[in-house]
Design an enzyme around this catalytic site. Structure first.
Site: not given
Length: 281
Positions: A148-150
């Site tokens: 998540y949130c790369p």
């Protein structure tokens, strides 16, 4: 071009430790705090500042997350799991925060020298490398696309991400913010965000590409290292590392900074009212 290490070398590092404030510490307060400190540091009224912070069961959403086609159902996923949510004013997408995750903001000034985005990101990477060195935890920097949130400044070991970095710029002050997943299951947190996107998208095509979260792409430092670690232990390591770069002073908000905080907190409240309306957590 300044290196990350020279940015970290300061005559004085001011510290504000909010890692043990408990359940009443609202995520909106955190981002208002960093904005107030950015303005103070950027104007020269405060030395460079490190702020440690922990929030209980909160999902920090990015602007694009609030544009999911089925946002209401996605938010229900978070509520049912016992999480609050808010939209932050720094970059990135959904991030899970809880008692096993330590956040750190390093707040720099570009009052004398303009600083690039990469310079300030690299300063945080260099700092965390020094913090983790005594624990013998090597890592690499680079996007873990299935987390998540790369982002380009994801920190990972053997393909498992344990930290992500964002930054916020306000009036010549720059807050570089990192979350460090220290204890418990990284993949469990990732499963929550995987469910959030599945409910929010329901297979629809969107202009913005949301991450296809694979839970196994994320882990805590405890899981990665096989060591029993705690948030206070890492907080101590951060303070010790800061002392290698300059004199450390503990200093709460000044009167003028408290006024700035009130202004920015009101903005965060309004931002979240616009984003969620009747879906406030």
């Amino acid at each position: 071009m300044w290196s990350g290490m020279s940015l970290l070398d300061q005559k004085v590092w001011r510290v504000i430790d909010q890692s043990a404030l408990g359940d009443g510490f609202d995520g909106r307060q955190s981002f208002a705090m960093d904005d107030a400190l950015c303005e103070s540091v950027g104007s020269g009224n405060s030395p460079c500042t490190a702020r440690l912070w922990v929030h209980q069961n909160t999902v920090m959403l990015g602007t694009q997350d609030t544009r999911l086609p089925h946002l209401s159902e996605a938010l229900d996923v978070l509520r049912r799991a016992g999480y609050r949510y808010l939209t932050r004013n720094s970059g990135g997408l959904a991030v899970v925060l809880d008692s096993g995750i330590l956040n750190l903001s390093l707040i720099f000034s570009e009052n004398r020298h303009p600083l690039t985005i990469d310079e300030t990101f690299q300063a945080m990477v260099d700092f965390i490398s020094k913090v983790l060195h005594p624990f013998h935890i090597p890592f690499r920097t680079g996007e873990i696309s299935e987390s998540y949130c790369p982002g380009r400044y994801d920190l990972s070991t053997d393909g498992r991400k344990f930290a992500g970095i964002s930054q916020r710029r306000v009036k010549r002050g720059i807050a570089v913010q990192i979350y460090l997943c220290i204890t418990e299951s990284g993949s469990s947190r990732a499963r929550l965000i995987q469910s959030f996107y599945r409910k929010g998208l329901k297979g629809e095509k969107t202009k913005f590409t949301y991450p296809n979260v694979v839970p196994e792409s994320m882990a805590s430092l405890e899981e990665i290292s096989g060591q029993a670690l705690t948030v206070p232990q890492l907080s101590g390591a951060i303070l010790h590392t800061l002392q290698t770069f300059g004199k450390v002073i503990m200093a709460p908000l000044s009167g003028p900074e408290s006024l700035l905080f009130g202004k920015y907190y009101e903005r965060m409240i309004q931002r979240n009212e616009r984003a969620f309306g009747t879906h406030q957590s």
